[in-house]
Design an enzyme around this catalytic site. Sequence first.
Site, PDB file in Angstrom:
ATOM      1  N   ILE A 108      17.457 -13.412  81.815  1.00 33.59           N
ATOM      2  CA  ILE A 108      16.572 -14.366  81.158  1.00 33.59           C
ATOM      3  C   ILE A 108      17.131 -15.782  81.285  1.00 33.59           C
ATOM      4  O   ILE A 108      16.382 -16.742  81.501  1.00 33.59           O
ATOM      5  CB  ILE A 108      16.410 -14.017  79.652  1.00 33.59           C
ATOM      6  CG1 ILE A 108      16.129 -12.524  79.452  1.00 33.59           C
ATOM      7  CG2 ILE A 108      15.345 -14.892  79.013  1.00 33.59           C
ATOM      8  CD1 ILE A 108      14.929 -12.022  80.187  1.00 33.59           C
ATOM      9  N   GLU A 109      18.433 -15.905  81.143  1.00 29.98           N
ATOM     10  CA  GLU A 109      19.058 -17.226  81.114  1.00 29.98           C
ATOM     11  C   GLU A 109      19.131 -17.882  82.492  1.00 29.98           C
ATOM     12  O   GLU A 109      18.850 -19.068  82.628  1.00 29.98           O
ATOM     13  CB  GLU A 109      20.486 -17.109  80.537  1.00 29.98           C
ATOM     14  CG  GLU A 109      20.534 -16.821  79.057  1.00 29.98           C
ATOM     15  CD  GLU A 109      20.128 -18.035  78.225  1.00 29.98           C
ATOM     16  OE1 GLU A 109      20.017 -19.137  78.784  1.00 29.98           O
ATOM     17  OE2 GLU A 109      19.905 -17.862  77.016  1.00 29.98           O
ATOM     18  N   SER A 110      19.570 -17.131  83.495  1.00 27.36           N
ATOM     19  CA  SER A 110      19.919 -17.765  84.772  1.00 27.36           C
ATOM     20  C   SER A 110      19.591 -16.933  85.996  1.00 27.36           C
ATOM     21  O   SER A 110      19.956 -17.330  87.105  1.00 27.36           O
ATOM     22  CB  SER A 110      21.427 -18.044  84.774  1.00 27.36           C
ATOM     23  OG  SER A 110      22.144 -16.796  84.723  1.00 27.36           O
ATOM     24  N   LEU A 119      20.786 -10.134  79.312  1.00 25.07           N
ATOM     25  CA  LEU A 119      20.426 -11.481  78.877  1.00 25.07           C
ATOM     26  C   LEU A 119      20.567 -12.528  79.989  1.00 25.07           C
ATOM     27  O   LEU A 119      19.727 -13.442  80.077  1.00 25.07           O
ATOM     28  CB  LEU A 119      21.270 -11.874  77.666  1.00 25.07           C
ATOM     29  CG  LEU A 119      20.737 -13.022  76.811  1.00 25.07           C
ATOM     30  CD1 LEU A 119      19.359 -12.698  76.251  1.00 25.07           C
ATOM     31  CD2 LEU A 119      21.713 -13.338  75.679  1.00 25.07           C
ATOM     32  N   TYR A 170      11.534 -15.755  74.002  1.00 20.57           N
ATOM     33  CA  TYR A 170      12.878 -15.376  74.434  1.00 20.57           C
ATOM     34  C   TYR A 170      13.152 -13.884  74.252  1.00 20.57           C
ATOM     35  O   TYR A 170      13.510 -13.179  75.201  1.00 20.57           O
ATOM     36  CB  TYR A 170      13.892 -16.214  73.654  1.00 20.57           C
ATOM     37  CG  TYR A 170      15.294 -16.182  74.197  1.00 20.57           C
ATOM     38  CD1 TYR A 170      15.602 -16.753  75.425  1.00 20.57           C
ATOM     39  CD2 TYR A 170      16.333 -15.619  73.465  1.00 20.57           C
ATOM     40  CE1 TYR A 170      16.890 -16.760  75.914  1.00 20.57           C
ATOM     41  CE2 TYR A 170      17.627 -15.619  73.935  1.00 20.57           C
ATOM     42  CZ  TYR A 170      17.905 -16.195  75.166  1.00 20.57           C
ATOM     43  OH  TYR A 170      19.205 -16.192  75.641  1.00 20.57           O
TER      44      TYR A 170
END
Length: 455
Positions: A128-130, A125, A235
């Site tokens: 995707i986030e950072s 994850l 997402y």
Amino acid sequence: MQKTTRNTTSLAVLVLMLAPALSHAVDSVSTNVAPLAPTVKPAPAPLHPFPAVKADEYKEADVWGRIRTGYAIPDIDNELVTKHVKWYSTRPDYIARTSARASRYLFHVVQELEKRNMPTELALLPIIESAFNPQAYSKANAAGMWQFVPGTGKDFNLKQNMFKDERRGVLASTDAALSYLQRLYGMFGDWPLALAAYNWGEGNVQRAIKKNQALGKPTDYESLYEHMPAETREYVPKLQAVKNIIANPAQYHVSLPVIDNTPYFTTVDKTSDIDLTIAAQLAELSVEEFKALNPQFNRPVITGGEQTKILLPQENAEKFHLNLSQWGRALSTWTTHKITGAKDSIASLASRFGTTPEVIRQANNIPAATRLKAGSTILVPKISTSVHNDIAEHVVDNAVMAFEAERAGRRPGRAEKQTNAQRIKGKVAELKTRVSGRNAKTAANETSRYKRRGG
């Protein structure tokens, strides 16, 4: 998705025998989120059982294989997934950079997921986030590799003060993110919906579900697309795309760098304040690498007692302890000073504490052309009378800084006049040297003009 195959027949038999009796639980995370609901339902039973394997019986060669083994979130397959598979698979440089950053943190994240019996693809994850950048900061004020906004960070006890921001800390933010994902899964009983709530906020997801229920429509993730903003709609497909590539990189012509299935770092206790640069020096690490493992520290000094942990690679932790035992000097060169009024200008403080205005501005992240308001607490170099004093915990927890624009046309104080005079004197000497081979009259004119302008 693919599972990594076992290497021995006996192990395969053991796994098959155990499979009916074992199951794998799951949980999930998000960043730009609404306040948490006051009550949380117990987490539903795990959705996808898969066999557990004892560490001494089977061990993946690298972390990617370990992640594949623990996939447990239902797959989706739609145009958005195809779109993002193409995006990631055609950017080898991006994958290489992200994997290089992830190599420091992935083992720890996977280990924590397994402790909680959660799906291991959640370790992907932060891609995707950072892009696994713990220093990432968004326009919505989300920070860290898990991208917590300030309010949600506080909900999960992530300290955010002048000296540290635990939303960026590897240990604290990972623990908070997994706890939040577990809570969201307990609310929705569905991983895609929990992930949507992590990104969009659980209140928004709940309202979207109620809208579809009122219309007699399904309430699964894809059925709620029409109510979601584009970022939330894409997402879970992004995570699915990354899952597909990690599951079978060769199929997508992707080369994954090997990430050893061993701990990258260990924790080191500290008992007193220590400068960040000194800590890196004792560990024989570059400041850049030290910050990559300890990104939560906002200032050049690391405050706090034994509860404050420093992360170091195992080999460097041993060097740190050895070098620390032989150091024999002060570990911290900083203390705090509280601004009482306008007389505490940055220039006067620099003169008082034997440094330069630039050093004070840089240490405290003070913007140019601003001055500090009364009540602000800043870092200043230690003087002999305070050399052995650590910064008190209540100061760390409550320190604030406030700025205002410097007043146009204000008259400089004595300390600033002295600083300007020294700067002008140095510049004049530089000009004289520079024009030494030129006409003496030209040199005198240039020097005179510089003095009239005041530098």
